[in-house]
Scaffold this active site. Structure first.
Site, PDB file in Angstrom:
ATOM      1  N   SER A 145       0.831  -1.196   0.000  1.00 32.03           N
ATOM      2  CA  SER A 145       0.000   0.000   0.000  1.00 32.03           C
ATOM      3  C   SER A 145       0.872   1.256   0.000  1.00 32.03           C
ATOM      4  O   SER A 145       1.619   1.494  -0.933  1.00 32.03           O
ATOM      5  CB  SER A 145      -0.967  -0.030   1.187  1.00 32.03           C
ATOM      6  OG  SER A 145      -1.889   1.033   1.103  1.00 32.03           O
ATOM      7  N   ASP A 299      -2.024   6.350  -4.176  1.00 32.42           N
ATOM      8  CA  ASP A 299      -0.879   5.655  -3.586  1.00 32.42           C
ATOM      9  C   ASP A 299      -0.428   4.509  -4.500  1.00 32.42           C
ATOM     10  O   ASP A 299      -1.054   4.261  -5.537  1.00 32.42           O
ATOM     11  CB  ASP A 299      -1.206   5.188  -2.168  1.00 32.42           C
ATOM     12  CG  ASP A 299      -2.245   4.097  -2.115  1.00 32.42           C
ATOM     13  OD1 ASP A 299      -2.986   3.920  -3.097  1.00 32.42           O
ATOM     14  OD2 ASP A 299      -2.347   3.416  -1.070  1.00 32.42           O
ATOM     15  N   ASP A 301      -0.609   1.291  -4.775  1.00 35.85           N
ATOM     16  CA  ASP A 301      -1.542   0.269  -5.266  1.00 35.85           C
ATOM     17  C   ASP A 301      -2.885   0.858  -5.659  1.00 35.85           C
ATOM     18  O   ASP A 301      -3.827   0.129  -5.974  1.00 35.85           O
ATOM     19  CB  ASP A 301      -1.712  -0.861  -4.247  1.00 35.85           C
ATOM     20  CG  ASP A 301      -2.415  -0.423  -2.973  1.00 35.85           C
ATOM     21  OD1 ASP A 301      -2.184   0.724  -2.545  1.00 35.85           O
ATOM     22  OD2 ASP A 301      -3.167  -1.223  -2.395  1.00 35.85           O
ATOM     23  N   ASP A 303      -5.394   2.383  -4.178  1.00 32.96           N
ATOM     24  CA  ASP A 303      -6.661   2.243  -3.458  1.00 32.96           C
ATOM     25  C   ASP A 303      -6.977   3.488  -2.635  1.00 32.96           C
ATOM     26  O   ASP A 303      -8.122   3.689  -2.222  1.00 32.96           O
ATOM     27  CB  ASP A 303      -6.693   0.976  -2.599  1.00 32.96           C
ATOM     28  CG  ASP A 303      -5.669   0.976  -1.466  1.00 32.96           C
ATOM     29  OD1 ASP A 303      -4.790   1.861  -1.426  1.00 32.96           O
ATOM     30  OD2 ASP A 303      -5.734   0.054  -0.624  1.00 32.96           O
TER      31      ASP A 303
END
Length: 561
Positions: A145, A299, A301, A303
């Site tokens: 993340s 960010d 990834d 999400d």
């Protein structure tokens, strides 16, 4: 087996990754004992968030052997769970993400489980979508993340596209017990491809994901004339975010050049988190040159979505709580205007998110459900509505940590969806000669000023974990009666259920309700940090912020010493 014995075992057996072997051979058992202990004193904790840790050699690090062992445990769970014997795999731009994804696919294939692998890095929500689109029994996303570059992770999803439940996580962990990380079966990648046990996820899946995101639009038509600066923070968001914005009519998109391409070293922002101003500085600098209507950042990834908007002579960052209430208000307004507001609408947020959400929801007759921190709990509520045949009641969810999906197409945070909605909302307010900064001030004027803060305190290594546990135990055994000059009017312990509101799962979280706000304390489930959430309400934002600062000052001088 103690740390030194594990260290020697790994030195003799970790031969498939020369970098890991070089790292181990550089360590001296006497001179570097603490470093060895830190690598081997425990196994990385596997929970509902999967695994997350620093890259490197050892049981307490992220490496191919830890990935294989976790995947073998996942295979054992899948075989016993009566679920489809297939899993979708996605990955982001982090160091070793692609290799870890392939290692997971190799182990799945060796266990007779079909591995569906995205052919290139894609956002986490696209992985959540793929699990359901392909009818898989599970999903794996290789990502840490928004953690620093030294980290990577392994998130596991259930067949519903949501991060696995505590019960499923416990079952996977049980299947991991006794698995020798050096004896995990794995076919070669080429053999897996030729046998059909490793398959590439097709473009149809990704396009269907974008179709599902676009279906969440509440604009009622094309968004034109909006000027955007966008940064994927060297992560996985570039393809999907730019595609969805162009689909809704946003074509004037300037991508921050230093952060455009995937780079797991994150050279411009050591902490690639759109919640942090440092990560958005390159975008803010570009805004001062091209003067957009909106800055968006996702960010690694993709999400989480952060934003900055014009305000006076410069640009101001919108916090996660502010964006959450802005989007909730906007989605409600537009759905009512468009005649698409369902009967008995439901929105979902977390116990640590702003209290303003309750007031906004009440204005529009929306049932607001509060759940524990972690988007899996919001995803769980979406699933409950779906199983009850009431999917249409869900209008959006959000958490203060910059996650805001407005549909049930995925069961995780979705920054592709959030980016689309933010652009629609900015365009709607621009038609009314308002920026999003004007919009949030209008909401504060209507509902009162609510100041929210998140402070994170890092506790590294075994000693740090012990310190965090000691702090939580002390707060339970000797709860404060006053904090920052305010009387504690109520207390909730979500580990025991004492004082907690609603039927929530047990979790290591403490809440102290104050005269004009609240304090929530919890250890992070993914990082060696103690997180403290502060919320205060007052007539002015300055007064609310001052109240939070008094509380924070007391915490630093007392609890955390």
């Amino acid at each position: 087996m103690d740390s030194l014995n594990l260290f020697e075992q790994w030195k003799s057996q970790a031969s498939e990754d020369p970098a890991l072997l070089h790292e181990l051979e550089a360590l001296d058992p006497e001179r570097d004992r603490s470093a060895i202990d830190d690598r081997f004193y425990r196994e990385l904790e596997f929970g509902t968030g999967g695994l997350r840790g620093i890259l490197g050699a050892g049981t307490n690090r992220m490496n191919i052997y830890v990935i294989r062992r976790a995947t073998q445990g996942l295979c054992g769970w899948l075989r016993c769970a009566g679920l489809p014997q297939s899993a979708a795999i996605g990955y982001d731009s982090r160091i070793n993400s692609e290799r870890f994804a392939r290692e997971a696919a190799r182990v799945l294939a060796a266990n007779g489980i079909t591995a569906w692998l995205y052919p290139r890095l894609e956002p986490t929500p696209a992985l959540s979508w793929a699990v359901r689109y392909l009818g898989c029994g599970a999903g794996i996303c290789i990502t840490a993340s928004h953690n620093p570059a030294a980290y990577n992770g392994y998130k596991v999803y259930g067949s519903d596209g949501c991060q696995i439940t505590p019960e499923a996580a416990a079952a996977v962990l049980d299947k991991m017990q006794g698995v020798d990380p050096f004896e995990v079966p794995a076919v070669s990648f080429e053999e897996g491809i030729s046998s059909g046990k490793i398959r590439m996820i097709g473009e149809d899946c990704l396009e269907a994901f974008l179709d599902a995101v676009q279906a969440q639009s509440v604009a009622g038509g094309s968004v034109s004339g909006l000027k955007i600066v966008y940064t994927p923070l060297n992560g996985s968001g570039l393809e999907c975010v730019t595609k969805i914005l162009r689909r809704i009519g946003v074509t004037d998109i300037t991508v921050v050049p230093e952060q455009e391409h995937p780079d797991g070293n994150f050279p411009t922002c050591p902490y690639p988190n759109p919640e942090i101003r440092e990560a958005m500085e390159c975008g803010l600098a570009l805004c001062r040159k091209v003067h957009p209507d909106l800055l968006l950042g996702t960010d690694p990834d993709c999400d989480r979505m952060g934003a900055a908007v014009p305000d006076g002579d410069g640009y101001t960052l919108i916090s996660g709580n502010e964006m959450g209430v802005l989007l909730l208000d906007y989605v409600c307004r537009r759905r009512i205007e468009n005649g698409t507001m369902p009967e008995r609408p439901v929105a979902v947020t977390t116990i640590v998110s702003t209290g303003m959400a309750d007031a906004v929801a009440a204005k529009y007759g929306v049932e607001l459900r509060r759940v524990l921190t972690g988007f899996k709990f919001i995803g769980e509520q979406i699933g409950i509505l779906e199983r009850n045949g009431e999917m249409e009641r869900y209008i959006m969810g959000f958490e203060e940590s910059y996650g805001y999906p407005s549909g049930g197409h995925v069961r995780d945070k979705d920054a592709v969806n959030a980016s689309m909605l933010a652009c629609e909302m900015a365009a709607w307010y621009r038609e009314r000669n308002m920026t999003l900064a004007d919009a949030i001030r209008a909401l504060y004027a209507e509902f009162g000023c609510c100041h929210n803060m998140l402070e994170s305190f890092t506790f590294e290594g075994a000693e740090g974990m012990s310190k965090m546990q000691s702090i939580m135990t002390g707060l339970r055994n000797a709860a404060p009666q006053q904090i920052g000059g305010q009387t504690v009017t109520g207390r909730a312990d979500y580990l025991t259920g004492e004082g907690a509101t609603g039927d929530l799962p047990r979790s290591d979280v403490l809440e102290f309700r104050l005269e004009h706000g609240k304090v929530i304390v919890r250890p992070s489930g993914t990082e060696p940090k103690l997180k403290i959430y502060l919320s205060a309400s007052a007539e002015t934002m300055a007064q609310a912020e001052a109240a939070n600062q008094l509380v924070l000052q007391e915490l630093r001088s007392g609890w955390l010493r």
